[in-house]
Design an enzyme around this catalytic site. Structure first.
Site, mmCIF file in Angstrom:
data_model
loop_
_atom_site.group_PDB
_atom_site.id
_atom_site.type_symbol
_atom_site.label_atom_id
_atom_site.label_comp_id
_atom_site.label_asym_id
_atom_site.label_seq_id
_atom_site.Cartn_x
_atom_site.Cartn_y
_atom_site.Cartn_z
ATOM 1 N N GLY A 1 0.847 -1.248 -0.001
ATOM 2 C CA GLY A 1 -0.140 0.050 0.102
ATOM 3 C C GLY A 1 0.809 1.459 0.022
ATOM 4 O O GLY A 1 0.299 2.146 -0.635
ATOM 5 N N GLU B 1 4.097 4.194 5.695
ATOM 6 C CA GLU B 1 3.096 3.425 5.512
ATOM 7 C C GLU B 1 1.962 4.215 4.820
ATOM 8 O O GLU B 1 2.097 5.515 4.920
ATOM 9 C CB GLU B 1 2.630 3.010 7.119
ATOM 10 C CG GLU B 1 1.261 2.308 7.333
ATOM 11 C CD GLU B 1 1.192 1.026 6.393
ATOM 12 O OE1 GLU B 1 1.721 0.814 5.430
ATOM 13 O OE2 GLU B 1 0.643 -0.119 6.898
ATOM 14 N N ASP B 2 1.054 3.663 4.230
ATOM 15 C CA ASP B 2 -0.081 4.210 3.698
ATOM 16 C C ASP B 2 -0.972 4.946 4.636
ATOM 17 O O ASP B 2 -1.371 6.084 4.442
ATOM 18 C CB ASP B 2 -0.641 3.435 2.557
ATOM 19 C CG ASP B 2 -1.124 2.185 2.820
ATOM 20 O OD1 ASP B 2 -0.809 1.534 4.333
ATOM 21 O OD2 ASP B 2 -1.927 1.174 2.428
ATOM 22 N N ASP C 1 -4.510 2.712 10.998
ATOM 23 C CA ASP C 1 -6.267 2.534 10.983
ATOM 24 C C ASP C 1 -6.247 2.183 12.498
ATOM 25 O O ASP C 1 -6.336 2.897 13.484
ATOM 26 C CB ASP C 1 -6.478 1.352 10.012
ATOM 27 C CG ASP C 1 -7.997 1.173 9.961
ATOM 28 O OD1 ASP C 1 -8.930 2.109 10.323
ATOM 29 O OD2 ASP C 1 -8.284 -0.125 9.892
ATOM 30 N N LYS D 1 -6.128 7.830 10.159
ATOM 31 C CA LYS D 1 -7.335 7.269 10.688
ATOM 32 C C LYS D 1 -7.795 7.271 12.082
ATOM 33 O O LYS D 1 -7.726 6.100 12.713
ATOM 34 C CB LYS D 1 -8.041 6.004 9.937
ATOM 35 C CG LYS D 1 -9.484 5.935 9.258
ATOM 36 C CD LYS D 1 -9.764 4.515 9.062
ATOM 37 C CE LYS D 1 -9.719 4.475 7.204
ATOM 38 N NZ LYS D 1 -10.200 2.928 6.956
ATOM 39 N N PHE E 1 -13.595 3.673 3.986
ATOM 40 C CA PHE E 1 -12.512 2.917 3.474
ATOM 41 C C PHE E 1 -12.189 3.621 2.096
ATOM 42 O O PHE E 1 -12.837 3.832 1.285
ATOM 43 C CB PHE E 1 -13.332 1.623 3.104
ATOM 44 C CG PHE E 1 -12.285 0.356 2.507
ATOM 45 C CD1 PHE E 1 -11.475 -0.098 3.298
ATOM 46 C CD2 PHE E 1 -12.029 0.499 0.888
ATOM 47 C CE1 PHE E 1 -10.400 -0.910 2.584
ATOM 48 C CE2 PHE E 1 -11.141 -0.651 0.477
ATOM 49 C CZ PHE E 1 -10.409 -1.355 1.415
ATOM 50 N N ASP F 1 -5.537 -0.203 -2.092
ATOM 51 C CA ASP F 1 -6.367 -1.165 -2.857
ATOM 52 C C ASP F 1 -7.608 -1.510 -2.591
ATOM 53 O O ASP F 1 -8.051 -1.128 -1.416
ATOM 54 C CB ASP F 1 -5.669 -2.599 -3.057
ATOM 55 C CG ASP F 1 -6.026 -3.475 -1.679
ATOM 56 O OD1 ASP F 1 -5.567 -2.931 -0.528
ATOM 57 O OD2 ASP F 1 -6.238 -4.845 -1.935
ATOM 58 N N ARG G 1 -4.691 0.382 -7.007
ATOM 59 C CA ARG G 1 -3.657 1.048 -6.329
ATOM 60 C C ARG G 1 -2.959 2.052 -7.161
ATOM 61 O O ARG G 1 -2.370 2.971 -6.691
ATOM 62 C CB ARG G 1 -2.380 -0.128 -5.895
ATOM 63 C CG ARG G 1 -2.930 -1.214 -5.005
ATOM 64 C CD ARG G 1 -1.587 -1.890 -4.568
ATOM 65 N NE ARG G 1 -2.134 -3.084 -3.892
ATOM 66 C CZ ARG G 1 -2.236 -3.153 -2.729
ATOM 67 N NH1 ARG G 1 -2.229 -2.163 -1.650
ATOM 68 N NH2 ARG G 1 -2.653 -4.339 -1.900
HETATM 69 P P1 5GP Z 1 -4.089 -1.049 10.831
HETATM 70 O O1 5GP Z 1 -3.082 -2.497 10.878
HETATM 71 O O2 5GP Z 1 -3.683 0.129 11.356
HETATM 72 O O3 5GP Z 1 -5.388 -1.641 11.245
HETATM 73 O O4 5GP Z 1 -4.372 -1.149 9.071
HETATM 74 C C1 5GP Z 1 -3.180 -0.703 8.341
HETATM 75 C C2 5GP Z 1 -3.279 -1.428 6.696
HETATM 76 O O5 5GP Z 1 -4.702 -1.634 6.770
HETATM 77 C C3 5GP Z 1 -2.884 -0.491 5.947
HETATM 78 O O6 5GP Z 1 -1.558 -0.803 5.817
HETATM 79 C C4 5GP Z 1 -3.913 -0.737 4.760
HETATM 80 O O7 5GP Z 1 -3.104 -1.566 4.076
HETATM 81 C C5 5GP Z 1 -4.920 -1.296 5.176
HETATM 82 N N1 5GP Z 1 -6.290 -0.156 5.451
HETATM 83 C C6 5GP Z 1 -6.573 0.495 6.554
HETATM 84 N N2 5GP Z 1 -7.736 1.343 6.235
HETATM 85 C C7 5GP Z 1 -7.624 1.272 4.783
HETATM 86 C C8 5GP Z 1 -8.529 2.007 4.129
HETATM 87 O O8 5GP Z 1 -9.299 2.873 4.224
HETATM 88 N N3 5GP Z 1 -8.319 1.614 2.619
HETATM 89 C C9 5GP Z 1 -7.470 0.528 2.167
HETATM 90 N N4 5GP Z 1 -7.477 0.199 0.781
HETATM 91 N N5 5GP Z 1 -6.944 -0.240 3.101
HETATM 92 C C10 5GP Z 1 -6.985 0.346 4.425
#
Ligand code: 5GP
Length: 177
Positions: free
Chosen positions: A45, A100-101, A104, A133, A154, A161, A167
């Site tokens: 990502g 990191e993208d 969350d 987020k 999302f 993606d 992407r």
């Molecule tokens: P976390 O581990 O912080 O819950 O989530 C991080 C990963 O979840 C990110 O690297 C990404 O791949 C995915 N992710 C979280 N939110 C989104 C979103 O709104 N859209 C997309 N496409 N991926 C997300």
């Protein structure tokens, strides 16, 4: 499977590029231009953000990559780290910046940060994200640098993606529920 026609633009290409340049300036000011910095890209990502950001950094930069995933093909975090390719590069005595993208729940970055701090003898490690987020956070972790705050929707495009697709979009959008 959702249709790209239903994707609403959240942040267009020019706004992304402008903000990434501002963020690079912030990072340049923080680290200075002399000491080397190892950039660690979380695949897949972060790839667009990573390459764009790297172009505007002024210190000597090493580019490294790891693969982590917590979403699978869903729009919600699975709560577990999946598909880990932790061939972490040699970071001994280095300043590292994880790229990191989106943060969350914080699971992915919490996991990687702890792993690196425990195993890599790194001098310093910080986090930069394109999207924060905040409202979805479940782990006690905050990025050191962030380009945009986003609501709990999302988002897709510019590396992020939907079911493996989109992407490559040069903007970021979201699907209306
Ligand atoms: P976390 O581990 O912080 O819950 O989530 C991080 C990963 O979840 C990110 O690297 C990404 O791949 C995915 N992710 C979280 N939110 C989104 C979103 O709104 N859209 C997309 N496409 N991926 C997300």
């Amino acid at each position: 499977m959702r249709d790209i026609k239903d994707l609403k633009v959240l942040i267009d290409r020019d706004s992304l590029n402008k903000r990434i340049i501002e963020l690079a300036l912030e990072i340049n000011n923080f680290y200075g231009t002399e000491k080397p910095l190892t950039l660690i890209c979380i695949l897949r990502g972060a790839v667009m953000f990573y390459t764009e950001l790297a172009k505007h950094l002024k210190m000597p930069v090493k580019m490294e990559f790891v693969t982590l995933s917590s979403y699978g093909n869903s729009e919600k975090s699975s709560g577990k780290i999946k598909a880990v390719n932790l061939a972490i590069p040699d970071l001994e005595n280095q300043n590292a910046l994880i790229v990191e993208d989106i943060i969350d729940t914080g699971l992915t970055l919490d996991f990687l940060l702890k792993f690196i701090k425990t195993n890599c003898k790194v001098r310093d490690v910080k986090l930069v994200v394109l999207f924060n987020k905040k409202c979805a956070r479940k782990f006690d972790i905050e990025p050191d640098f962030a380009a945009f705050d986003v609501d709990d929707k999302f988002i897709v495009g510019f590396g992020l993606d939907y079911n493996g697709f989109y992407r490559n979009l040069d903007y970021v959008g979201y699907f209306n529920l």
